[in-house]
Design a protein around this motif. Structure first.
Motif, PDB file in Angstrom:
ATOM      1  N   ASP A 210       0.829  -1.193   0.000  1.00 25.54           N
ATOM      2  CA  ASP A 210       0.000   0.000   0.000  1.00 25.54           C
ATOM      3  C   ASP A 210       0.870   1.251   0.000  1.00 25.54           C
ATOM      4  OD1 ASP A 210       0.190   1.018   3.057  1.00 25.54           O
ATOM      5  OD2 ASP A 210       0.032  -1.164   3.047  1.00 25.54           O
ATOM      6  N   LEU A 211       0.273   2.340  -0.428  1.00 23.34           N
ATOM      7  CA  LEU A 211       0.950   3.634  -0.387  1.00 23.34           C
ATOM      8  C   LEU A 211      -0.063   4.743  -0.173  1.00 23.34           C
ATOM      9  CD1 LEU A 211       0.652   5.588  -3.158  1.00 23.34           C
ATOM     10  CD2 LEU A 211       1.919   3.703  -4.147  1.00 23.34           C
ATOM     11  N   ASP A 212       0.432   5.839   0.354  1.00 26.04           N
ATOM     12  CA  ASP A 212      -0.369   7.041   0.598  1.00 26.04           C
ATOM     13  C   ASP A 212       0.509   8.227   0.249  1.00 26.04           C
ATOM     14  OD1 ASP A 212      -1.691   9.277   2.013  1.00 26.04           O
ATOM     15  OD2 ASP A 212      -2.957   7.715   2.847  1.00 26.04           O
ATOM     16  N   TYR A 213       0.100   9.012  -0.761  1.00 24.84           N
ATOM     17  CA  TYR A 213       0.967  10.076  -1.259  1.00 24.84           C
ATOM     18  C   TYR A 213       0.134  11.302  -1.617  1.00 24.84           C
ATOM     19  CZ  TYR A 213       4.479  12.525  -4.076  1.00 24.84           C
ATOM     20  OH  TYR A 213       5.347  13.454  -4.569  1.00 24.84           O
ATOM     21  N   THR A 214       0.590  12.455  -1.170  1.00 24.60           N
ATOM     22  CA  THR A 214      -0.085  13.716  -1.476  1.00 24.60           C
ATOM     23  C   THR A 214       0.761  14.509  -2.461  1.00 24.60           C
ATOM     24  OG1 THR A 214      -1.125  13.795   0.712  1.00 24.60           O
ATOM     25  CG2 THR A 214      -1.020  15.854  -0.539  1.00 24.60           C
ATOM     26  N   ILE A 215       0.135  14.901  -3.571  1.00 22.82           N
ATOM     27  CA  ILE A 215       0.816  15.629  -4.635  1.00 22.82           C
ATOM     28  C   ILE A 215       0.616  17.126  -4.432  1.00 22.82           C
ATOM     29  CG2 ILE A 215       1.001  15.945  -7.133  1.00 22.82           C
ATOM     30  CD1 ILE A 215      -0.305  13.161  -7.399  1.00 22.82           C
ATOM     31  N   ALA A 216       1.714  17.855  -4.225  1.00 30.84           N
ATOM     32  CA  ALA A 216       1.702  19.316  -4.099  1.00 30.84           C
ATOM     33  C   ALA A 216       0.682  19.806  -3.074  1.00 30.84           C
ATOM     34  CB  ALA A 216       1.416  19.953  -5.466  1.00 30.84           C
ATOM     35  N   GLU A 217       0.461  19.012  -2.018  1.00 30.84           N
ATOM     36  CA  GLU A 217      -0.470  19.358  -0.947  1.00 30.84           C
ATOM     37  C   GLU A 217      -1.895  19.576  -1.455  1.00 30.84           C
ATOM     38  OE1 GLU A 217       1.067  22.661   1.218  1.00 30.84           O
ATOM     39  OE2 GLU A 217       2.842  21.589   1.930  1.00 30.84           O
ATOM     40  N   LYS A 218      -2.207  19.024  -2.623  1.00 37.84           N
ATOM     41  CA  LYS A 218      -3.536  19.223  -3.214  1.00 37.84           C
ATOM     42  C   LYS A 218      -4.312  17.915  -3.375  1.00 37.84           C
ATOM     43  CE  LYS A 218      -3.171  23.700  -4.008  1.00 37.84           C
ATOM     44  NZ  LYS A 218      -4.041  24.687  -3.318  1.00 37.84           N
TER      45      LYS A 218
ATOM     46  N   HIS B 174      -8.550  12.082  -3.191  1.00 35.22           N
ATOM     47  CA  HIS B 174      -9.364  13.155  -2.607  1.00 35.22           C
ATOM     48  C   HIS B 174      -8.612  14.487  -2.661  1.00 35.22           C
ATOM     49  CE1 HIS B 174      -7.124  12.362   1.232  1.00 35.22           C
ATOM     50  NE2 HIS B 174      -7.351  13.646   1.447  1.00 35.22           N
ATOM     51  N   TYR B 175      -9.388  15.560  -2.736  1.00 37.78           N
ATOM     52  CA  TYR B 175      -8.854  16.917  -2.817  1.00 37.78           C
ATOM     53  C   TYR B 175      -8.607  17.409  -1.403  1.00 37.78           C
ATOM     54  CZ  TYR B 175      -8.525  21.881  -4.043  1.00 37.78           C
ATOM     55  OH  TYR B 175      -8.101  23.185  -4.205  1.00 37.78           O
ATOM     56  N   VAL B 176      -7.336  17.501  -1.032  1.00 35.61           N
ATOM     57  CA  VAL B 176      -6.944  17.743   0.354  1.00 35.61           C
ATOM     58  C   VAL B 176      -7.475  19.068   0.912  1.00 35.61           C
ATOM     59  CG1 VAL B 176      -4.997  18.007   1.926  1.00 35.61           C
ATOM     60  CG2 VAL B 176      -4.912  16.288   0.114  1.00 35.61           C
ATOM     61  N   PRO B 177      -7.325  20.216   0.214  1.00 37.23           N
ATOM     62  CA  PRO B 177      -7.804  21.474   0.803  1.00 37.23           C
ATOM     63  C   PRO B 177      -9.317  21.517   0.984  1.00 37.23           C
ATOM     64  CG  PRO B 177      -6.251  21.891  -0.981  1.00 37.23           C
ATOM     65  CD  PRO B 177      -6.614  20.452  -1.056  1.00 37.23           C
ATOM     66  N   GLY B 178     -10.059  20.794   0.121  1.00 36.84           N
ATOM     67  CA  GLY B 178     -11.513  20.860   0.190  1.00 36.84           C
ATOM     68  C   GLY B 178     -12.024  22.234  -0.182  1.00 36.84           C
ATOM     69  N   PHE B 179     -13.288  22.476   0.114  1.00 42.12           N
ATOM     70  CA  PHE B 179     -13.878  23.792  -0.119  1.00 42.12           C
ATOM     71  C   PHE B 179     -15.006  23.999   0.871  1.00 42.12           C
ATOM     72  CE2 PHE B 179     -15.853  20.705  -2.960  1.00 42.12           C
ATOM     73  CZ  PHE B 179     -17.201  20.896  -2.719  1.00 42.12           C
ATOM     74  N   GLU B 180     -15.345  25.250   1.114  1.00 41.07           N
ATOM     75  CA  GLU B 180     -16.351  25.599   2.104  1.00 41.07           C
ATOM     76  C   GLU B 180     -17.751  25.637   1.478  1.00 41.07           C
ATOM     77  OE1 GLU B 180     -16.141  26.122   5.410  1.00 41.07           O
ATOM     78  OE2 GLU B 180     -14.013  25.581   5.378  1.00 41.07           O
ATOM     79  N   ILE B 181     -18.694  25.014   2.180  1.00 40.57           N
ATOM     80  CA  ILE B 181     -20.104  25.090   1.813  1.00 40.57           C
ATOM     81  C   ILE B 181     -20.805  25.901   2.903  1.00 40.57           C
ATOM     82  CG2 ILE B 181     -22.236  23.800   1.426  1.00 40.57           C
ATOM     83  CD1 ILE B 181     -20.606  21.480   0.460  1.00 40.57           C
ATOM     84  N   PRO B 182     -21.506  26.976   2.552  1.00 39.15           N
ATOM     85  CA  PRO B 182     -22.176  27.787   3.574  1.00 39.15           C
ATOM     86  C   PRO B 182     -23.033  26.932   4.505  1.00 39.15           C
ATOM     87  CG  PRO B 182     -22.324  28.855   1.437  1.00 39.15           C
ATOM     88  CD  PRO B 182     -21.723  27.496   1.188  1.00 39.15           C
ATOM     89  N   ILE B 183     -22.917  27.213   5.782  1.00 34.77           N
ATOM     90  CA  ILE B 183     -23.649  26.533   6.861  1.00 34.77           C
ATOM     91  C   ILE B 183     -23.102  25.128   7.116  1.00 34.77           C
ATOM     92  CG2 ILE B 183     -25.894  25.719   7.727  1.00 34.77           C
ATOM     93  CD1 ILE B 183     -27.204  27.870   6.007  1.00 34.77           C
ATOM     94  N   CYS B 184     -22.861  24.357   6.050  1.00 29.36           N
ATOM     95  CA  CYS B 184     -22.442  22.954   6.204  1.00 29.36           C
ATOM     96  C   CYS B 184     -20.995  22.805   6.655  1.00 29.36           C
ATOM     97  CB  CYS B 184     -22.643  22.199   4.902  1.00 29.36           C
ATOM     98  SG  CYS B 184     -24.379  22.040   4.417  1.00 29.36           S
ATOM     99  N   GLY B 185     -20.124  23.740   6.245  1.00 33.97           N
ATOM    100  CA  GLY B 185     -18.733  23.646   6.630  1.00 33.97           C
ATOM    101  C   GLY B 185     -17.847  23.137   5.506  1.00 33.97           C
ATOM    102  N   LYS B 186     -16.682  22.600   5.864  1.00 35.08           N
ATOM    103  CA  LYS B 186     -15.692  22.153   4.890  1.00 35.08           C
ATOM    104  C   LYS B 186     -16.120  20.834   4.257  1.00 35.08           C
ATOM    105  CE  LYS B 186     -10.783  21.003   4.348  1.00 35.08           C
ATOM    106  NZ  LYS B 186      -9.483  20.881   5.034  1.00 35.08           N
ATOM    107  N   ALA B 187     -16.013  20.769   2.912  1.00 32.40           N
ATOM    108  CA  ALA B 187     -16.358  19.556   2.170  1.00 32.40           C
ATOM    109  C   ALA B 187     -15.138  19.070   1.411  1.00 32.40           C
ATOM    110  CB  ALA B 187     -17.510  19.822   1.211  1.00 32.40           C
ATOM    111  N   ILE B 188     -14.852  17.785   1.490  1.00 32.21           N
ATOM    112  CA  ILE B 188     -13.732  17.175   0.772  1.00 32.21           C
ATOM    113  C   ILE B 188     -14.298  16.208  -0.258  1.00 32.21           C
ATOM    114  CG2 ILE B 188     -11.698  15.703   0.962  1.00 32.21           C
ATOM    115  CD1 ILE B 188     -11.311  16.742   3.778  1.00 32.21           C
ATOM    116  N   PRO B 189     -14.139  16.490  -1.554  1.00 31.81           N
ATOM    117  CA  PRO B 189     -14.606  15.558  -2.580  1.00 31.81           C
ATOM    118  C   PRO B 189     -13.616  14.408  -2.754  1.00 31.81           C
ATOM    119  CG  PRO B 189     -13.666  17.501  -3.612  1.00 31.81           C
ATOM    120  CD  PRO B 189     -13.595  17.729  -2.116  1.00 31.81           C
ATOM    121  N   TYR B 190     -14.152  13.241  -3.100  1.00 30.32           N
ATOM    122  CA  TYR B 190     -13.282  12.077  -3.289  1.00 30.32           C
ATOM    123  C   TYR B 190     -13.850  11.158  -4.365  1.00 30.32           C
ATOM    124  CZ  TYR B 190     -16.658   9.727  -0.193  1.00 30.32           C
ATOM    125  OH  TYR B 190     -17.801   9.231   0.371  1.00 30.32           O
TER     126      TYR B 190
END
Length: 312
Positions: free
Chosen positions: A199-207, A234-250
């Motif tokens: 197995d491996l776990d790698y983050t590219i350019a912190e993104k 998955h997109y590490v920084p995620g994005f903000e959804i009003p009221i709901c908070g931070k969302a990370i797509p994967y």
């Protein structure tokens, strides 16, 4: 039953400073004909957990009690760890096999909703250490194979981890030895199979983070493949959804055995959002497409599920 629930509620209130958790899910879109196609919430996990890093762990699953099943309480893990010297520690009790990158199947510990392969837990002795950045764990586990009374198994294995150029690498092997007793109670020579994973776990350019695992579980049938894999992005920084908070797509791709037990014969593709409205709460919305056929040979419809939960 009422007395048990009162005691359980008291425990929840009295121990709320520890790492406990509750999660539930509801189907939004399900294949026609399924029992839950009308929707409704179901309990995914209810648990109480006490843990001190490198010292002890007591982790209990109360989901059966909530659902009215028996036994009402399951023991996920219960171990004590002692420091032997500067090079390694020793751990006794019920612990998880050191096999695979996921260390827990709990919803709070995983990005996705779809279940990925997580190693089980048994009574074992485990040695753990770290040498110049090389992490290692060796274990020996004995258990009743739970098929019939005269089947006994012993597992031995190890896992090694290392970080290089920002990539977390892992590999593990496990020897599964099974012994069978004859009618006179004489145990035969153990028959063993070798399982392995990488197995491996790698983050590219912190993104963009890539998590990958390739597993070979020997089924002792030479005519079928034994390997399966999964990959999660998955997109590490995620994005903000009003009221709901931070969302990370994967996005995920997960293979599995087909009806003939051929490895990588079928697959699931998942697309989801992991949302954290609060530090101790989250929601997962996940769309799951299955390549397998139902019992009538028809394509299985895609599903859309919602999971919510919190830790306390």
């Amino acid at each position: 039953m009422k007395k048990f629930l009162v005691i359980l509620l008291g425990l929840l209130l009295a121990t709320s400073m520890f790492a406990h958790e509750v999660f539930m899910s509801a189907p939004i879109i399900v294949p026609d004909g399924q029992a839950d196609e009308d929707g409704g919430w179901s309990a995914d996990y209810v648990g109480l957990s006490w843990k001190a890093a490198n010292d002890y762990c007591a982790d209990f699953n109360l989901t059966p009690a909530v659902l009215g099943q028996t036994p009402a309480i399951g023991i996920n893990r219960a171990w004590k760890q002692l420091k032997v010297c500067d090079f390694f520690d020793i751990r006794f009790g019920k612990d998880q096999y050191a096999f695979g990158r996921l260390t827990s199947g709990k919803p709070s510990k995983n990005l996705q909703y779809a279940g990925l392969t997580v190693a089980g837990a048994e009574m074992m002795v485990k040695l753990l250490g770290d040498v110049s950045g090389l992490g290692w764990a060796l274990y020996y586990a004995n258990y009743d194979a739970k098929v019939v009374w005269d089947v006994y198994a012993a597992d031995m294995g190890g896992r090694f981890t290392y970080t290089v150029a920002g990539a977390n690498l892992g590999a593990a092997i496990m020897m599964d030895n099974t012994s069978v007793a004859d009618s006179l109670g004489v145990w035969g020579d153990p028959e063993g199979v070798m399982n392995w994973e990488f197995d491996l776990d790698y983050t590219i350019a912190e993104k963009l983070n890539l998590a990958f695992q390739l597993t070979n579980n020997d089924d002792e049938v030479d005519d079928t493949g034994d390997m399966n894999l999964y990959a999660l992005l998955h997109y590490v920084p995620g994005f903000e959804i009003p009221i709901c908070g931070k969302a990370i797509p994967y996005f995920g791709y997960i293979t599995k055995d087909d009806a003939e037990d051929e490895g990588m014969g079928e697959n699931n593709m998942i697309i989801g959002l992991n949302i954290k409205p609060k530090d101790n709460a989250f929601m997962k919305i996940e769309y799951n497409m299955d390549s397998a056929k139902d019992i009538a040979g028809e394509d299985i419809d895609a599903t859309l599920d919602l999971q919510v939960g919190f830790t306390f």
